[in-house]
Design a protein around this motif. Structure first.
Motif, PDB file in Angstrom:
ATOM      1  N   GLN A  64       0.849  -1.178   0.000  1.00  0.00           N
ATOM      2  CA  GLN A  64       0.000   0.000   0.000  1.00  0.00           C
ATOM      3  C   GLN A  64       0.886   1.230   0.000  1.00  0.00           C
ATOM      4  N   MET A  65       0.707   2.065  -0.994  1.00  0.00           N
ATOM      5  CA  MET A  65       1.547   3.253  -1.145  1.00  0.00           C
ATOM      6  C   MET A  65       0.669   4.493  -1.063  1.00  0.00           C
ATOM      7  N   ASN A  66       0.901   5.286  -0.051  1.00  0.00           N
ATOM      8  CA  ASN A  66       0.133   6.513   0.167  1.00  0.00           C
ATOM      9  C   ASN A  66       1.032   7.734   0.027  1.00  0.00           C
ATOM     10  N   ASN A  67       0.399   8.878  -0.155  1.00  0.00           N
ATOM     11  CA  ASN A  67       1.134  10.138  -0.280  1.00  0.00           C
ATOM     12  C   ASN A  67       2.285  10.003  -1.279  1.00  0.00           C
ATOM     13  N   LEU A  68       1.957   9.489  -2.435  1.00  0.00           N
ATOM     14  CA  LEU A  68       2.982   9.237  -3.443  1.00  0.00           C
ATOM     15  C   LEU A  68       3.667  10.518  -3.884  1.00  0.00           C
TER      16      LEU A  68
END
Length: 118
Positions: free
Chosen positions: A84-88
């Motif tokens: 899960q990748m947030n604030n890319l």
């Protein structure tokens, strides 16, 4: 034959999110006996370890560049590992590879590209 297949990459805007998946097949015992990792490789750069999830259930090795933004998890029942990748950020642009280690053997998927751009 052992195989890792990544999915979920694509184009995201800065500040956005993506969830990558890696589905394993052909491994005796499934991913429960594997240490699973995500790596990434940006153009012109070396492949970089992003996150590792050990077969004992611990998430380790988050580089400072992704700490607090990326989370690795696994679903042993479905032989799938997620990132899960947030604030890319634009610097997250790379091809993301799934990696599995079983005993002395290492396996790689073919990668899924992630582009972060407005």
């Amino acid at each position: 034959q052992e195989q890792l297949v990544e999915s979920g990459g694509g184009l995201a805007q800065p500040g956005g999110s993506l969830r990558l998946s890696c589905t394993a097949s052909g491994f005796t015992g499934g991913i429960s006996v594997l240490t699973m990792s995500w790596y990434r490789q940006a153009p012109g750069l070396k492949r970089e370890l992003v996150a590792t999830h050990t077969k004992f259930g611990h998430a380790v090795n988050y580089p400072r560049s992704v700490q607090g933004r990326f989370t690795i998890s696994r679903d042993n029942a479905n032989n799938t590992v997620y990132l899960q990748m947030n604030n890319l950020k634009p610097e997250d642009t790379a091809v993301y590879f799934c990696n599995a280690i079983k005993d002395a053997s290492t396996y790689w998927g073919k990668g899924t590209p992630v582009t972060v751009s407005s």
